[in-house]
Enzyme design. Structure first.
Site, mmCIF file in Angstrom:
data_model
loop_
_atom_site.group_PDB
_atom_site.id
_atom_site.type_symbol
_atom_site.label_atom_id
_atom_site.label_comp_id
_atom_site.label_asym_id
_atom_site.label_seq_id
_atom_site.Cartn_x
_atom_site.Cartn_y
_atom_site.Cartn_z
ATOM 1 C CG ASP A 171 -2.236 -0.698 0.993
ATOM 2 O OD1 ASP A 171 -2.435 -1.188 -0.128
ATOM 3 O OD2 ASP A 171 -3.058 -0.769 1.925
ATOM 4 C CG ASP A 182 -4.871 -7.391 15.497
ATOM 5 O OD1 ASP A 182 -5.743 -6.702 16.064
ATOM 6 O OD2 ASP A 182 -3.661 -7.127 15.558
#
Length: 539
Positions: free
Chosen positions: A135, A288
């Protein structure tokens, strides 16, 4: 002329004295009916939170001792058999297909290490796909990462370089997009490594067997190992906190309830479990943990393996560490708010597991621990030294925190001599964690702020595996910041406050906590002037 100036000075002095007299008079008026009862209430609330945290820490310590005494290992708790060599008839097809994802963002200093380590994992070359999710917004870095992928592809490694035209969802968005590629459909498991993580070649050989022989396991998490822990006092403090997190919190959760928070890296997911949980979501800054909670509510079990350790890098600048701690504190409290009702009403897991997730995992560790550390030891206790009529019992200010501190410190025996520094540093950071926790609970301000933790390539200072190439050039040194940019105003304000309380307690106080207050003020000042990342402790 001199006489006029003298009269002006006298008038100013009289005015200043008058203002001080008015302030003291107001203080005397409100102290007994308002300040004392309010401070007593705050003391009682902090004592209750301290007891909750104390019970939690002692409980986990007892469980940890039993785990050690009974020699409970994941390989004994679950069926685990080493992967056999390639079958003469089936060939490498006996090995499940594994996807390795490496999300990165402008990782100039570490990209070669993570990619190189992933490409030399011991696994049949036709049964593994390495996926680099870049990214980066720096075009030069993008070109460097792509060239690195091409280099490994020329060596026969099945490596994919994937980019997006936006950064929507940040890391969660990148991982989610990566799973949408057609070639992923043939994969059974996905291993995830942040850009500064370097798994050992046998990582998959040691983790995948848990999945192969136990179909209810959805996640296997490895422990982090820190290459730059000795760089400065701040990294040593981080090592102490994170070692406790892995050695106690993660292992106790794994051994008792088969649940713990996914650390976002150095772990392997069963893709079926990931999909059943709803995939990656970017609604908080802890994607997460979000995934882990949703997966456990679907009935999947998690395994933490302490013996498998993955090299990584700790933030070595205060700015990077502060942003990381904001994300790690704001995200969990925000997720707690969003998922509390869903967890409570879930029908697929036991009542005890739901209570563990809601009370122990979220409420005590992610909310109470941060707030009581700052509120009690940096606000209430100093104020109680200034106000007569407010008593703080010794068991709450000495015995409980001493026990909690020792239980935290035993995870890193080599740093026991630094425990005082760890206490005062953690209290300073508790200010930022408390602020972030409140932001997460109220969903205000910087609740969804995501700042990628800066990596300086400290892992390159240690000797890497011979199969992993070195960086082509040393990382460029950061330009020196302007002097004013080093200062942290809030820390300096609290430093002055703590120093004043220490002086007052030394001269007029009844508790004689001035030594602690003085040391805590020094910690605030050191962080406030921006030198916490430059102090190198003795080993």
């Amino acid at each position: 002329m001199v006489r006029g100036e003298l009269e002006t000075v006298v008038l100013q002095s009289i005015t200043l004295n008058g203002i001080l007299d008015q302030v003291l008079m107001l203080w005397d008026l409100i102290k007994e009916p308002l300040i004392v009862p309010l401070l007593k209430l705050m003391v009682n609330i902090c004592l209750v939170m301290s007891v909750l945290l104390f019970i939690e820490r002692v409980y986990m310590a007892i469980v940890k001792v039993f785990i050690k005494l009974l020699r409970r290992k994941p390989e004994k708790n679950y069926k685990w058999e080493a992967m056999q060599g390639e079958d003469l008839e089936l060939g490498s097809s006996a090995y499940p297909m594994v996807l390795v994802q490496i999300p990165m963002y402008n990782e100039r200093e570490v990209y070669q290490f993570s990619i190189g380590a992933a490409c030399v994992l011991s696994w049949p070359s036709d049964r593994i796909i390495v996926q680099v999710l870049d990214d980066s917004t720096d075009l030069a870095i993008k070109d460097m990462v792509e060239m690195e992928c091409m280099k490994w592809a020329s060596k026969g490694i099945n490596i994919k370089y994937e980019i997006r035209d936006n950064r929507n969802g940040y890391k969660a968005g990148a991982l989610k997009q990566g799973l949408k590629h057609s070639y992923v459909s043939q994969c059974d498991f996905v291993a995830i490594f942040d850009a500064d993580f370097q798994p050992e070649p046998d990582f998959l050989m040691r983790t995948i067997p848990f999945f192969v022989h136990n179909h209810d396991i959805g996640l296997v998490q490895a422990r982090w190992k820190f290459d730059n822990a000795d760089e400065c006092l701040m990294t040593r403090m981080q090592e102490m906190s994170l070692n406790y997190h892995f050695i106690v919190e993660q292992e106790v959760g794994s051994q008792t309830y088969a649940f713990f928070g996914f650390n976002g890296t150095a772990g392997v997911w069963r893709i079926k479990a990931l999909n059943e949980a709803g995939g990656w979501k970017d609604r908080t800054t802890v994607e997460d943990m979000d995934l882990a909670v949703r997966a456990t509510l679907q009935g999947w079990k998690f395994v933490f393996v302490d013996d498998i350790r993955v090299r990584s890098e700790l933030p070595s600048t205060f700015k990077a560490f502060r942003y990381q701690q904001h994300r790690w504190s704001c995200g969990p409290s925000n997720l707690f708010k969003k998922m509390a009702a869903e967890i409570a009403t879930n029908k697929k897991v036991t009542l005890w597991k739901k209570l563990y997730v809601l009370y122990s995992f979220f409420f005590v560790r992610k909310v109470v621990a941060h707030i009581v550390t700052f509120a009690f030891y940096c606000v209430v206790l100093p104020l109680s030294c200034l106000v007569s009529g407010v008593d703080v019992p010794k068991w709450g200010v000495i015995y409980i925190p001493t026990t909690i501190t020792l239980l935290n410190a035993v995870g890193t025996p080599r740093s026991l001599h630094l425990v005082i520094f760890w206490v005062v540093f953690e209290n300073v950071m508790a200010m930022h964690r408390t602020k972030a926790t409140i932001i997460g609970l109220l969903e205000i301000g910087r609740v969804n702020e995501w700042v990628v933790t800066e990596k300086l390539g400290d892992a390159s200072k240690t000797k890497p595996s011979s199969s992993v190439p070195l960086l082509t050039k040393a990382p460029a040194k950061k330009s020196s910041s302007r002097i004013l940019g080093r200062f942290n105003g809030l820390e300096l304000i609290f430093g002055v406050f703590m120093l004043f309380c220490a002086w007052y307690d030394f001269n007029y106080g009844k508790y004689h906590y001035y030594i602690y207050l003085f040391l805590q003020s020094i910690a605030f000042f050191v962080v406030g002037v921006g030198y916490v990342g430059t102090i190198v402790p003795s080993k």
